[in-house]
Scaffold this motif. Structure first.
Motif, PDB file in Angstrom:
ATOM      1  N   THR A  33       0.872  -1.176   0.000  1.00 30.50           N
ATOM      2  CA  THR A  33       0.000   0.000   0.000  1.00 30.50           C
ATOM      3  C   THR A  33       0.908   1.225   0.000  1.00 30.50           C
ATOM      4  O   THR A  33       1.860   1.297   0.774  1.00 30.50           O
ATOM      5  CB  THR A  33      -0.894   0.013   1.249  1.00 30.50           C
ATOM      6  N   SER A  52      -4.071   1.274  -3.081  1.00 27.70           N
ATOM      7  CA  SER A  52      -3.919  -0.080  -2.568  1.00 27.70           C
ATOM      8  C   SER A  52      -2.921  -0.873  -3.387  1.00 27.70           C
ATOM      9  O   SER A  52      -2.498  -0.458  -4.463  1.00 27.70           O
ATOM     10  CB  SER A  52      -5.268  -0.793  -2.555  1.00 27.70           C
ATOM     11  N   TRP A 104      -6.916  -2.809   3.619  1.00 28.54           N
ATOM     12  CA  TRP A 104      -7.453  -1.553   3.072  1.00 28.54           C
ATOM     13  C   TRP A 104      -8.595  -1.088   3.958  1.00 28.54           C
ATOM     14  O   TRP A 104      -9.681  -1.649   3.938  1.00 28.54           O
ATOM     15  CB  TRP A 104      -7.900  -1.760   1.639  1.00 28.54           C
TER      16      TRP A 104
END
Length: 127
Positions: A33, A52, A104
């Motif tokens: 990320t 992401s 996420w």
């Protein structure tokens, strides 16, 4: 050891555009990320944008939505921040951050989420 190197900062006028780049030395860059944070003089570090590790989901702070775009090129181990319609309020040192946690959530907007940071690149927007 993961290393991040930002570039692309500079002095521009209000309304101009800049594109920041961050090259990451990691064998599995696509697993990370990535995010951009910024810190203006006398202020705390602020989340700007995150992307992401896989399908490229993104998050932005409200103040840059519609003006900034975060993207990544996994073949080049690079994350970008395209900044348009810059204002003096965008003046700050911009930092690239990376983490391989692969969760996420709203946590990606917090600096504590990231284990790896670049040295920063300065952006100055004159009025």
């Amino acid at each position: 050891q993961v290393q991040l190197v930002e570039s692309g900062g500079g002095l521009v006028q209000a309304g101009d555009s800049l594109k920041l780049s961050c090259i990451v030395s990691a064998h599995t860059f696509s697993d990370y990320t990535m995010a951009w944070f910024r810190q203006a003089p006398g202020k705390e570090r602020e989340f700007v944008a995150a992307i992401s590790w896989s399908i490229g989901s993104t998050k932005y702070v409200d103040s840059v939505k519609g003006r900034f775009t975060i993207s990544r090129d996994n073949a080049k181990n690079t994350v970008y921040l395209q900044m348009n319609s810059l204002t003096p309020e965008d003046t700050a040192t911009y930092y690239c951050a990376a983490d391989s946690l692969r969760i996420w959530s709203t946590g990606v907007t917090r600096s504590s989420y990231y284990d790896h940071w670049g040295q920063g690149t300065q952006v100055i927007v004159s009025s």
